[in-house]
Write a protein that holds these residues in place. Structure first.
Motif, PDB file in Angstrom:
ATOM      1  N   TYR A  92      79.796 -71.188 -40.130  1.00  0.00           N
ATOM      2  CA  TYR A  92      81.179 -69.869 -40.724  1.00  0.00           C
ATOM      3  C   TYR A  92      81.567 -70.222 -42.309  1.00  0.00           C
ATOM      4  O   TYR A  92      82.279 -70.580 -42.529  1.00  0.00           O
ATOM      5  N   GLU A  93      81.897 -68.104 -41.672  1.00  0.00           N
ATOM      6  CA  GLU A  93      82.906 -68.173 -42.953  1.00  0.00           C
ATOM      7  C   GLU A  93      83.136 -66.684 -42.712  1.00  0.00           C
ATOM      8  O   GLU A  93      83.238 -65.714 -41.631  1.00  0.00           O
ATOM      9  N   ASP A  94      84.285 -66.439 -43.227  1.00  0.00           N
ATOM     10  CA  ASP A  94      85.341 -65.013 -43.044  1.00  0.00           C
ATOM     11  C   ASP A  94      84.283 -64.279 -43.402  1.00  0.00           C
ATOM     12  O   ASP A  94      84.123 -62.589 -42.752  1.00  0.00           O
ATOM     13  N   ASP A  95      83.441 -63.942 -44.398  1.00  0.00           N
ATOM     14  CA  ASP A  95      82.555 -62.959 -44.907  1.00  0.00           C
ATOM     15  C   ASP A  95      81.678 -62.491 -44.217  1.00  0.00           C
ATOM     16  O   ASP A  95      81.306 -61.315 -43.929  1.00  0.00           O
TER      17      ASP A  95
ATOM     18  N   ASP B 153      80.104 -74.569 -37.132  1.00  0.00           N
ATOM     19  CA  ASP B 153      81.283 -74.514 -38.099  1.00  0.00           C
ATOM     20  C   ASP B 153      80.715 -75.319 -39.368  1.00  0.00           C
ATOM     21  O   ASP B 153      81.159 -74.885 -40.320  1.00  0.00           O
TER      22      ASP B 153
ATOM     23  N   GLU C 267      81.085 -57.336 -38.223  1.00  0.00           N
ATOM     24  CA  GLU C 267      81.921 -56.445 -37.288  1.00  0.00           C
ATOM     25  C   GLU C 267      81.340 -55.254 -38.247  1.00  0.00           C
ATOM     26  O   GLU C 267      81.483 -54.247 -37.327  1.00  0.00           O
TER      27      GLU C 267
ATOM     28  N   LEU D 100      81.768 -63.494 -40.932  1.00  0.00           N
ATOM     29  CA  LEU D 100      82.040 -61.606 -39.798  1.00  0.00           C
ATOM     30  C   LEU D 100      82.621 -60.839 -39.930  1.00  0.00           C
ATOM     31  O   LEU D 100      82.503 -60.146 -39.308  1.00  0.00           O
ATOM     32  N   HIS D 101      82.786 -61.205 -40.990  1.00  0.00           N
ATOM     33  CA  HIS D 101      83.164 -59.168 -41.352  1.00  0.00           C
ATOM     34  C   HIS D 101      82.109 -58.175 -41.635  1.00  0.00           C
ATOM     35  O   HIS D 101      82.308 -57.236 -40.932  1.00  0.00           O
ATOM     36  N   GLN D 102      81.386 -59.351 -42.110  1.00  0.00           N
ATOM     37  CA  GLN D 102      79.957 -58.806 -42.528  1.00  0.00           C
ATOM     38  C   GLN D 102      79.378 -57.783 -41.023  1.00  0.00           C
ATOM     39  O   GLN D 102      78.683 -56.630 -40.473  1.00  0.00           O
TER      40      GLN D 102
END
Length: 420
Positions: free
Chosen positions: A388-391, A385, A397, A393-395
């Motif tokens: 974690y950052e949304d960006d 926790d 992926e 995880l996006h990178q």
């Protein structure tokens, strides 16, 4: 009785009597006007009388004026006492002393001879010779005894080497054949610091450079003057820089101090970085000329084509011909860019070399990407926790998709396995 009357404004001579006028001073002869006008003393030199005055015959020397003695215009007691002391000195010694005082700063064998023949050597009694002590000679010359002794010691050293006669042989007024002037600097030390360990080192360095040791010693004793010359004169600053670089080879501690000063000065750090780029570019071009090989943009080493090597050699010769005060940055950049372009053209002109270049470039990029991803670790994270950052995880992926696409393309390009 005829007496000489000096014109108005004539200064009295050193013996207290009025000086006789020079022929150009319009001097004239007159008879004394009154009994109260006493004669001023005998005339030292009278101008030639005109025709009317010649008939009067030579002027008679007047009797001493008692009034002058009573009023203090005659010699003082101090002057009267000093005259016998100087009169006791032999005339030839006195002449040498006065001439030495005039030329004390010029130095040389001719002036050392005056000291050698007029100064009494150590161990010789006062009554044995008309020579005087170094202290007395210095007083007569109007300079310091230390200066006299420097000349004395220089002559003594030369006498030990057989260049000049010893003191005991010389007599006041004697003339001899003197050594060449170039030999004088080998024996004379104009400064007291020359005898110290530091002065000896400076003297040796000056002689190695072919300059007078006295000049180097003077600079060493006046660091503020050296600083002023460096600050004011670019040529002096460049000479000082070259000397410091030579000094660094023998003085590692000075090199450390200088490096520390550079690292703490922003302007010098930028200058060092710029010069490092210039040196790297020149080294790249020089490597092609001297080694005959060149590195491609992908990093592979190949034999330099003849055309490439010839151009690199031409560019390097232009750089080597630059003067020390000329900037090599522009020349180095042009040479580097030209050679790099020729390397690219050589790679593109050879299909096999071009294919190998692409393969090397791709593999190098893959190795760098692998190393970077391996450095990404979650071992030091107690709780995801916190990371974690949304960006983020996006990178990851997107990276996974790119890697999948890459793998698919490589599998399709792989040669089909041979059938058994």
């Amino acid at each position: 009785m005829t007496v000489a009357i000096p014109p108005s404004g004539t200064a009295p001579s050193s013996d207290g009597f009025p000086a006789a006028p020079a022929p150009s001073d319009d001097g004239f002869w007159v008879e004394p006007g009154a009994a109260g006008e006493a004669a001023q003393g005998p005339a030292e030199s009278a101008p030639e009388p005109v025709a009317a005055e010649a008939a009067q015959g030579p002027a008679e020397a007047p009797a001493p004026d008692p009034v002058a003695d009573e009023t203090g215009e005659g010699p003082t007691e101090a002057e009267a006492l000093s005259e016998p002391a100087e009169a006791e000195v032999a005339e030839v010694v006195l002449r040498d002393a006065h001439e030495f005082g005039v030329y004390a700063r010029t130095g040389g064998w001719a002036f050392a001879l005056k000291v050698a023949r007029s100064v009494r050597p150590g161990g010789q009694a006062l009554g044995e010779t008309v020579k005087v002590s170094a202290k007395r000679f210095a007083e007569l010359a109007g300079c310091s005894a230390e200066r006299i002794m420097r000349y004395y010691k220089a002559w003594d050293k030369a006498a030990d080497d057989g260049l000049v006669p010893h003191f005991e042989i010389l007599v006041p007024g004697q003339e001899i054949d003197l050594p060449d002037s170039d030999a004088w600097l080998s024996y004379y030390s104009a400064r007291s610091s020359a005898s110290s360990e530091r002065g000896t080192a400076i003297t040796a360095a000056a002689e190695a450079e072919g300059i007078r040791p006295t000049k180097a010693l003077e600079v060493a004793e006046n660091p503020t003057a050296l600083r002023a010359a460096i600050l004011a004169d670019p040529a002096t600053a460049r000479t000082a820089r070259a000397a410091l670089l030579d000094r660094l080879r023998e003085d590692p501690a000075l090199g450390t101090e200088l490096a520390r000063d550079v690292a703490r000065t922003d302007e010098l750090k930028k200058a060092v970085a710029a010069e490092s780029r210039v040196a790297d570019r020149i080294g790249y071009v020089r490597g092609i000329v001297e080694g005959g090989q060149v590195r491609t943009p992908a990093g592979q080493t190949i034999d330099a084509p003849a055309e490439l090597r010839a151009e690199a050699e031409r560019r390097l010769s232009l750089i080597d011909e630059l003067d020390d005060d000329e900037e090599a940055g522009t020349w180095a950049a042009e040479a580097y860019d030209t050679v790099k372009e020729l390397v690219v053209q050589a790679v593109e002109a050879d299909p096999e070399l071009r294919r190998e270049e692409r393969r090397t470039k791709f593999y190098s990029s893959l190795q760098r990407a692998t190393k970077v991803f391996e450095d990404l670790t979650l071992d030091d994270a107690d709780d995801l926790d916190d990371l974690y950052e949304d960006d983020m995880l996006h990178q990851l992926e997107e990276l996974q998709k790119a890697i999948g696409t890459c793998i698919t393309a490589l599998r399709q390009a792989a040669p089909a396995p041979e059938q058994a």
